[in-house]
Design an enzyme around this catalytic site. Structure first.
Site, PDB file in Angstrom:
ATOM      1  N   GLY A  23      -1.279   1.791 -23.253  1.00 51.77           N
ATOM      2  CA  GLY A  23      -0.775   2.554 -24.398  1.00 51.77           C
ATOM      3  C   GLY A  23       0.505   1.942 -24.912  1.00 51.77           C
ATOM      4  N   SER A  24       1.372   2.792 -25.441  1.00 48.78           N
ATOM      5  CA  SER A  24       2.592   2.288 -26.080  1.00 48.78           C
ATOM      6  C   SER A  24       3.619   1.838 -25.038  1.00 48.78           C
ATOM      7  CB  SER A  24       3.204   3.374 -26.954  1.00 48.78           C
ATOM      8  OG  SER A  24       3.539   4.501 -26.170  1.00 48.78           O
ATOM      9  N   THR A  25       4.445   0.901 -25.429  1.00 49.49           N
ATOM     10  CA  THR A  25       5.517   0.426 -24.553  1.00 49.49           C
ATOM     11  C   THR A  25       6.480   1.561 -24.231  1.00 49.49           C
ATOM     12  OG1 THR A  25       5.288  -1.850 -25.262  1.00 49.49           O
ATOM     13  CG2 THR A  25       7.461  -1.221 -24.444  1.00 49.49           C
ATOM     14  N   GLU A  26       6.701   2.422 -25.232  1.00 53.17           N
ATOM     15  CA  GLU A  26       7.579   3.568 -25.044  1.00 53.17           C
ATOM     16  C   GLU A  26       7.092   4.460 -23.891  1.00 53.17           C
ATOM     17  OE1 GLU A  26       7.212   5.891 -28.550  1.00 53.17           O
ATOM     18  OE2 GLU A  26       8.569   7.453 -27.845  1.00 53.17           O
ATOM     19  N   CYS A  61      -4.060  -3.932 -29.166  1.00 52.97           N
ATOM     20  CA  CYS A  61      -2.739  -4.302 -28.661  1.00 52.97           C
ATOM     21  C   CYS A  61      -2.496  -5.800 -28.857  1.00 52.97           C
ATOM     22  CB  CYS A  61      -2.620  -3.913 -27.202  1.00 52.97           C
ATOM     23  SG  CYS A  61      -4.071  -4.356 -26.256  1.00 52.97           S
ATOM     24  N   GLU A 101       5.358  -3.210 -33.499  1.00 55.41           N
ATOM     25  CA  GLU A 101       3.901  -3.086 -33.498  1.00 55.41           C
ATOM     26  C   GLU A 101       3.487  -2.045 -34.537  1.00 55.41           C
ATOM     27  OE1 GLU A 101       1.854  -1.294 -29.980  1.00 55.41           O
ATOM     28  OE2 GLU A 101       0.637  -3.108 -30.118  1.00 55.41           O
ATOM     29  N   LYS A 153      -7.379  10.137 -17.163  1.00 56.46           N
ATOM     30  CA  LYS A 153      -7.033  10.976 -18.314  1.00 56.46           C
ATOM     31  C   LYS A 153      -7.284  10.200 -19.612  1.00 56.46           C
ATOM     32  CE  LYS A 153      -3.580  11.770 -20.894  1.00 56.46           C
ATOM     33  NZ  LYS A 153      -4.279  11.910 -22.183  1.00 56.46           N
ATOM     34  N   GLY A 186       4.902   3.591 -21.628  1.00 54.38           N
ATOM     35  CA  GLY A 186       4.877   2.761 -20.421  1.00 54.38           C
ATOM     36  C   GLY A 186       6.177   2.876 -19.630  1.00 54.38           C
ATOM     37  N   GLU A 217      -0.443  -1.863 -19.417  1.00 50.84           N
ATOM     38  CA  GLU A 217      -0.936  -2.761 -20.472  1.00 50.84           C
ATOM     39  C   GLU A 217      -0.448  -2.154 -21.775  1.00 50.84           C
ATOM     40  OE1 GLU A 217      -2.676  -4.072 -23.301  1.00 50.84           O
ATOM     41  OE2 GLU A 217      -4.642  -3.414 -22.553  1.00 50.84           O
TER      42      GLU A 217
HETATM   43  P1  NAI Z   1       0.653   6.688 -26.317  1.00 49.40           P
HETATM   44  O1  NAI Z   1       1.216   5.622 -25.474  1.00 49.40           O
HETATM   45  O2  NAI Z   1       1.470   7.929 -26.545  1.00 49.40           O
HETATM   46  O3  NAI Z   1      -0.771   7.186 -25.717  1.00 49.40           O
HETATM   47  C1  NAI Z   1      -1.570   6.465 -24.816  1.00 49.40           C
HETATM   48  C2  NAI Z   1      -1.991   7.359 -23.662  1.00 49.40           C
HETATM   49  O4  NAI Z   1      -0.826   7.807 -22.978  1.00 49.40           O
HETATM   50  C3  NAI Z   1      -2.724   8.646 -24.087  1.00 49.40           C
HETATM   51  O5  NAI Z   1      -3.705   8.950 -23.127  1.00 49.40           O
HETATM   52  C4  NAI Z   1      -1.619   9.679 -24.057  1.00 49.40           C
HETATM   53  O6  NAI Z   1      -2.104  10.987 -23.862  1.00 49.40           O
HETATM   54  C5  NAI Z   1      -0.812   9.220 -22.875  1.00 49.40           C
HETATM   55  N1  NAI Z   1       0.582   9.670 -22.861  1.00 49.40           N
HETATM   56  C6  NAI Z   1       1.393   9.941 -23.916  1.00 49.40           C
HETATM   57  N2  NAI Z   1       2.599  10.364 -23.497  1.00 49.40           N
HETATM   58  C7  NAI Z   1       2.564  10.367 -22.150  1.00 49.40           C
HETATM   59  C8  NAI Z   1       3.507  10.679 -21.124  1.00 49.40           C
HETATM   60  N3  NAI Z   1       4.726  11.106 -21.432  1.00 49.40           N
HETATM   61  N4  NAI Z   1       3.127  10.553 -19.841  1.00 49.40           N
HETATM   62  C9  NAI Z   1       1.903  10.114 -19.525  1.00 49.40           C
HETATM   63  N5  NAI Z   1       0.961   9.799 -20.433  1.00 49.40           N
HETATM   64  C10 NAI Z   1       1.285   9.919 -21.733  1.00 49.40           C
HETATM   65  O7  NAI Z   1       0.247   6.060 -27.699  1.00 49.40           O
HETATM   66  P2  NAI Z   1      -0.049   6.820 -29.085  1.00 49.40           P
HETATM   67  O8  NAI Z   1       0.996   7.858 -29.314  1.00 49.40           O
HETATM   68  O9  NAI Z   1      -1.456   7.243 -29.093  1.00 49.40           O
HETATM   69  O10 NAI Z   1       0.126   5.627 -30.111  1.00 49.40           O
HETATM   70  C11 NAI Z   1       1.440   5.201 -30.483  1.00 49.40           C
HETATM   71  C12 NAI Z   1       1.521   3.704 -30.538  1.00 49.40           C
HETATM   72  O11 NAI Z   1       1.280   3.160 -29.256  1.00 49.40           O
HETATM   73  C13 NAI Z   1       0.512   3.018 -31.441  1.00 49.40           C
HETATM   74  O12 NAI Z   1       0.913   3.026 -32.772  1.00 49.40           O
HETATM   75  C14 NAI Z   1       0.489   1.655 -30.845  1.00 49.40           C
HETATM   76  O13 NAI Z   1       1.581   0.919 -31.332  1.00 49.40           O
HETATM   77  C15 NAI Z   1       0.682   1.893 -29.368  1.00 49.40           C
HETATM   78  N6  NAI Z   1      -0.600   1.877 -28.636  1.00 49.40           N
HETATM   79  C16 NAI Z   1      -0.923   0.770 -27.915  1.00 49.40           C
HETATM   80  C17 NAI Z   1      -2.142   0.699 -27.284  1.00 49.40           C
HETATM   81  C18 NAI Z   1      -2.548  -0.496 -26.499  1.00 49.40           C
HETATM   82  O14 NAI Z   1      -3.728  -0.788 -26.442  1.00 49.40           O
HETATM   83  N7  NAI Z   1      -1.641  -1.184 -25.839  1.00 49.40           N
HETATM   84  C19 NAI Z   1      -3.133   1.772 -27.384  1.00 49.40           C
HETATM   85  C20 NAI Z   1      -2.662   2.929 -28.107  1.00 49.40           C
HETATM   86  C21 NAI Z   1      -1.439   2.948 -28.716  1.00 49.40           C
END
Ligand code: NAI
Ligand code: MG
Length: 500
Positions: free
Chosen positions: A250-253, A306, A403, A197, A255, A272
């Site tokens: 993605g985000s720790t939240e 990240c 972050e 996804k 995760g 990650e």
């Molecule tokens: P996010 O963690 O919400 O999104 C990342 C992925 O997770 C996307 O594919 C999203 O559709 C999916 N996702 C979101 N909610 C989900 C859920 N409940 N269950 C399963 N999958 C879900 O991150 P977002 O909202 O795009 O960015 C927010 C913050 O997260 C950023 O400001 C940054 O601090 C952090 N982030 C960290 C990344 C990294 O490389 N570690 C990459 C992107 C964001």
């Protein structure tokens, strides 16, 4: 900012002009609901393309296809060498379409085309080649047994590493194609099947990759790609009872939500996540490389990494010089649309991220931090933010602890190594760190003290398919890339035979 138009690659213009479908069981299909969602060009804020919006029903179909491909399809009977060859072919195809991928990435994510061409696309191709080589080298052990309660008996025992099964992979928008490669590479090398996804902000390059995956000759159902939102498609995938493993970036939240969703069937989880990485400049550093290095550690990919070096720790005696130097590098950065050939820093990915990043900067100001340079949104079109250096920060401030994921660095002086170490490790994260010094003993001493999955010495943001990447503490579970990634896509089977 200049906005000179550029002639797009013909394939790219056609690709974005058509409504994009999802890949399930080797076929391009609409969402079961018939819904689509828009993806935006962050340089303009305009709709770039319409994409089929996957949800639970589509995830169910994709998992079914992945399960069938894993249990019964030709994939299961292929030799490791054949799997490796398909992956190598995919890498060749990515390279043949380098310009196209680079443009798609720039349009959808905003990053400079020059960066997508030089980094994102070649790294993705290289990852598949590196992992293709591993397909034939996933070995177990033979194990001599002693079994004290069966005196005199003899055994032949060995381990086999078997693919973990159907893997759900959820990726972010900061390196859309490269994150797809990091995830797919080890899954395909080990013989798993996948439901991927992509992030809702940047689904296009993964969908184009799906076309090349089919062109390379991967059997149907081995890779399924379902674009959609996190709260719907992502949540359905992470909670799915027939998925054996979830790999998430993605985000720790989120995760943490994924780890909870995985408890239903106790699927394996690798994560990650975020970071707030300390980048440390010691007083004996070569400042000619440390200053531009510290600037690039935070400003590369607009700080949307990240592992971004977002806390800049500088030894007191050189603090002013380094911080002024980084600010002057920041001022020189050419900000503009990624398609412009002279752009060095493009827009943030979305309006949401623009609000988040400027919100963090404003919170820093309220808490008493000052901007040596930057500090504001730029222009009235697109999601641009000035490269920003914050000073007068305190360890407890939000802008030092959380972050930001934008081009914003918090500079912090330190007097001695003990003061440095008290603060450097004192966040919930542990993803990466940087050290700049000419003293090799000090460099390795500091490296050994830092609680981080990656430590760069006199360099930053150096990635290689062979180098494992991942986090300590709340920066994640497990590692990506390197042979360590493969272990997290296999189960170990111990076979024990009595032979006398
Ligand atoms: P996010 O963690 O919400 O999104 C990342 C992925 O997770 C996307 O594919 C999203 O559709 C999916 N996702 C979101 N909610 C989900 C859920 N409940 N269950 C399963 N999958 C879900 O991150 P977002 O909202 O795009 O960015 C927010 C913050 O997260 C950023 O400001 C940054 O601090 C952090 N982030 C960290 C990344 C990294 O490389 N570690 C990459 C992107 C964001
Ligand atoms: Mg989110």
């Amino acid at each position: 900012m200049s906005t000179a138009a550029m002639q797009l690659d013909r394939n790219v213009a056609e690709f974005v002009a058509q409504r994009r479908k999802m890949l399930i069981n080797g076929k391009w299909v609409e969402a079961v609901s018939g819904k689509t969602f828009p993806t935006y060009n962050p340089a303009t804020g305009e709709v770039l393309a319409q994409v089929a919006e996957g949800d639970k029903a589509d995830i169910d179909l994709a998992v079914k296809a992945a399960r069938a491909a894993f249990e019964k399809g030709p994939w299961r009977r292929m030799t490791p060498s054949q799997r490796g060859r398909l992956m190598w072919k995919l890498a060749d195809l990515i390279e043949q379409h380098l310009e196209e991928f680079a443009e798609l990435e720039t349009l959808d994510n905003g990053k400079p085309l020059t960066v997508a061409r030089a980094a994102d696309v070649p790294l993705a191709a290289d990852l598949f080649r590196y992992m293709a080589g591993w397909a034939t080298k996933i070995e177990g052990n033979t194990i001599p047994l002693s079994v004290p309660y069966t005196p005199g008996a003899r055994y032949h025992a060995y381990t086999v590493r078997e693919p973990i099964g159907v893997v759900g992979q959820i990726i972010p928008w900061n390196f859309p194609l490269l994150m797809a490669a990091w995830k797919l590479g080890p899954a395909l090398a080990t013989g798993c099947t996948v439901v991927l996804k992509p992030a809702e902000q940047t689904p296009l390059s993964a969908l184009r990759l799906g076309e090349l995956i089919m062109e390379a000759g991967f059997p149907e159902g081995v890779v399924n790609i379902v674009p959609g939102y996190g709260e719907t498609a992502g949540a359905a995938l992470s909670a799915h009872p027939d998925v054996d493993k979830i790999a998430f970036t993605g985000s720790t939240e989120v995760g943490k939500l994924i780890a909870q969703a995985a408890t239903g069937n106790l699927k394996k989880v690798t994560l990650e996540l975020g970071g707030k990485s300390p980048n440390v400049v010691l007083k004996d550093a070569d400042l000619d490389i440390a200053i531009p290095g510290a600037a690039s550690a935070i400003f590369f990919n607009h700080g949307q990494c990240c592992c971004a070096g977002s806390r800049l720790y500088v030894e007191q005696s050189i603090y002013d010089k380094v911080v002024e130097g980084v600010a002057s590098e920041a001022k020189k950065i050419k900000v503009g649309p990624g398609l412009n050939s002279d752009t060095q820093l493009g827009p943030l990915v979305s309006e949401e991220q623009l609000k988040r990043v400027t919100g963090y900067i404003d919170a820093g100001f309220k808490e008493g931090a000052k901007a040596l340079t930057g500090g504001k949104k730029l222009g009235d079109k697109g999601y641009f933010v000035e490269p920003t250096v914050l000073v007068d920060t305190k360890h407890t401030m939000t802008c030092v602890q959380e972050e930001i994921f934008g081009p914003v660095v918090a500079a912090i002086p330190f007097k001695d190594p003990s003061e440095l170490m008290t603060h450097a490790n004192d966040t919930v994260y542990g993803l990466a760190a940087g050290i700049w010094t000419r003293d090799i003993s000090k460099a390795h001493a500091v490296a050994s003290e830092l609680r981080a999955g990656t430590v760069w010495i006199n360099c930053y943001n150096i990635f290689d398919a062979a180098l494992p990447f991942g986090g300590y503490k709340q920066s994640g579970w497990g590692r990506e890339m390197g042979h360590e990634a493969l272990e997290l896509y296999t189960e170990t089977k111990a076979v024990c035979a009595r032979i006398g």
